[in-house]
Structure formats: C-alpha cells, structure tokens
Scaffold this motif. Structure first.
Motif, mmCIF file in Angstrom:
data_model
loop_
_atom_site.group_PDB
_atom_site.id
_atom_site.type_symbol
_atom_site.label_atom_id
_atom_site.label_comp_id
_atom_site.label_asym_id
_atom_site.label_seq_id
_atom_site.Cartn_x
_atom_site.Cartn_y
_atom_site.Cartn_z
ATOM 1 N N UNK A 1 0.848 -1.279 0.370
ATOM 2 C CA UNK A 1 0.009 0.079 0.070
ATOM 3 C C UNK A 1 0.956 1.336 -0.167
ATOM 4 N N UNK A 2 2.154 1.835 -0.923
ATOM 5 C CA UNK A 2 3.067 2.312 0.091
ATOM 6 C C UNK A 2 2.786 3.119 -1.389
ATOM 7 N N UNK A 3 2.509 2.363 -2.323
ATOM 8 C CA UNK A 3 2.587 2.407 -4.085
ATOM 9 C C UNK A 3 0.637 2.463 -4.342
ATOM 10 N N UNK A 4 0.104 2.810 -5.562
ATOM 11 C CA UNK A 4 -1.599 2.723 -5.428
ATOM 12 C C UNK A 4 -1.670 1.729 -6.419
ATOM 13 N N UNK A 5 0.207 2.074 -7.622
ATOM 14 C CA UNK A 5 0.138 1.127 -8.776
ATOM 15 C C UNK A 5 1.331 1.339 -9.424
ATOM 16 N N UNK A 6 1.769 0.317 -10.090
ATOM 17 C CA UNK A 6 3.039 -0.156 -10.017
ATOM 18 C C UNK A 6 2.927 -0.439 -11.980
ATOM 19 N N UNK A 7 4.059 0.266 -12.432
ATOM 20 C CA UNK A 7 3.928 -0.170 -14.394
ATOM 21 C C UNK A 7 5.020 -0.503 -14.135
ATOM 22 N N UNK A 8 4.479 -1.789 -15.704
ATOM 23 C CA UNK A 8 6.016 -2.028 -15.846
ATOM 24 C C UNK A 8 6.007 -1.774 -17.264
ATOM 25 N N UNK A 9 7.163 -1.863 -18.205
ATOM 26 C CA UNK A 9 7.104 -1.926 -20.075
ATOM 27 C C UNK A 9 7.279 -3.269 -20.594
#
Length: 264
Positions: free
Chosen positions: A196-204
């Motif tokens: 929960x420290x980030x709302x979302x994470x993205x990757x190429x």
C-alpha cells in the motif's frame, strides 16, 4: 521423471525465507565494495555478487527440492524446467544497477511456481530490512505483519511508480498523478504496491518471469492484481519468459488506469 511433491506450501515458504536471508548476507558482503561487474546481453549489468548469490540459491534450493525445476536470471536456461510441474523462479539480485550504484532498493526475488502460477513468494530487501512473503490462500506479509494494497480507486492523486515514458504522457499529466522517485528494482516496485505504499506500479513490455513471479503472488494475496494491459493474468514457466506491459494495483484502480498505455 521428476518425483511427486510431498512438501507443503509452508515448508516451501520456510525454505525460501531461509535461502533469501542467507543470500542477502552474501550480497551484502559485496555491497559498497566495488565488486567486479560486466555487461551481459541486453546491455544489462551483472556482478560477481549476482553470480555468487545465484550459485548459493541454486545449490541450496535444488538440493532441498530435487523434484522442482529451476529458472534464474543468472543461470543459462536449457528449458529442462519445462519437464517439471513445479519450478523455482529466482532473481538473485533484482536491481543490479541499483546495487552497484550504492542504492538501497535492490532485493532478492524467489518464487515457487506450479502449473504456471506462483504458490509461494519471497522478496527480501536487505538494506531496508524488509521481508515480503506470501503463500497461496494465506495472505501477504511484510516482516510477519499482514499487508494489503491501497484502497485508492481514482486516478487523480494516485501515487504511482512507472517508466519515464509513461510519466511524461500528456494524459497522465492531466490526471495529476503523483510519481514515486525512481526505483531500480521492478520486484521491489511491485512489493511497495502490495503493502500500500504505492497505489500502482507499471512496467514496460520487457519484464521477465524472475522479475515478476514472487511479486505477482505477494500482490494477489494482498488483495490486488498484477496483470497485462488487457487485464489478463500472467502465466510463468513458458518457453518464452518475457511479458507485455503490466499494471500492479487494486482491481478497481486498474479499470481506471487501463486506458493509459505503458507500452510507449
């Protein structure tokens, strides 16, 4: 033929945790000491620390579970793993560039995968003293405390980590998204989504099985999902280990992020 598995998921978790902690000690013995390093295929750095941790994990885990296959970023993939129903999928040091540059977010990523999906996952960040663990059906934990993904449901104001090309998109700027400082480990980026420290994470579209398998389960057991841009669940231990663009978040936030591509 490989032997039938007689170990419980909890047995496998204890094995992975023990191996990750010891592997972390080995990595720390090199950290900050300018270990010998070189560039491998894909212009990716590798160091003697990566290799030594990989050798330790390989010998420890494969000796304990000879009936499991093996896939690691630093072991030549001969596809023998395809003969096994259950495999270890390991990145001995995820974030080698961060490791070599003296940053603190590098980690070890270890997973057990059965029939293409992770059943046990461990991510260990030695410098930050963070141990993320998950067992299928038993929730996710950070240093033995249960964790869950953010309950953020709207894109505006979301705290997100992702590739620079995504962060610079005009559509993204309009959404007033808050951006995390750069994180050199993809596995750790996704672990921060799980807690929960980030709302979302993205990757190429270039992440590999060893970057993702442990994080996938940790996010899932924390109430979120790691999926491709169409919302499809990932499958591991296939002939090809690469994956398309990915989003890690809650299901509700994903639906609102889905229209913002990370492929560019």
């Amino acid at each position: 033929m490989p032997e039938a598995d007689t170990h419980t998921l909890q047995d496998d978790l204890e094995l992975l945790v023990s191996a990750a902690l010891k592997g972390g000690e080995i990595a720390l013995s090199y950290f900050g000491n300018s270990p010998k390093n070189w560039t491998k295929e894909g212009d990716s750095p590798v160091s003697v620390a990566d290799i030594e941790v990989d050798l330790f994990l390989s010998s420890t885990l494969r000796e304990a579970r000879p009936q499991y296959g093996w896939l690691s970023e630093e072991t030549t993939d001969d596809l023998v793993r395809k003969e096994y129903e259950t495999v270890f999928i390991v990145d001995p040091i995820d974030g080698t560039r961060a490791f070599l540059n003296g940053r603190d977010e590098w980690c070890l990523s270890l997973a057990v995968v059965t029939n293409g999906r992770p059943t046990v996952g461990v991510i260990y960040c030695p410098i930050r003293e963070e141990l993320y663990t998950a067992v299928c059906g038993a929730g996710s934990h950070l240093n033995r405390q249960k964790i869950s993904v953010s309950d953020k449901q709207s894109v505006p104001g979301s705290y997100i980590a992702g590739p620079v090309s995504f962060l610079e998109k005009e559509g993204v700027k309009r959404e007033q998204i808050r951006f995390s400082p750069y994180l050199g480990s993809l596995a750790y980026r996704f672990a921060l989504v799980a807690c929960g420290k980030l709302d979302a994470g993205l990757a190429r579209a270039r992440a590999r099985d060893w970057d993702l398998a442990a994080a996938d389960l940790i996010i899932s057991e924390a109430g979120g999902q790691l999926v491709d841009l169409s919302g499809s669940t990932l499958c591991y231990n296939k002939t090809k280990t690469n994956h398309p663009g990915l989003v890690a978040s809650s299901a509700k936030l994903f639906k609102r992020l889905q229209g913002i591509s990370v492929e560019d």
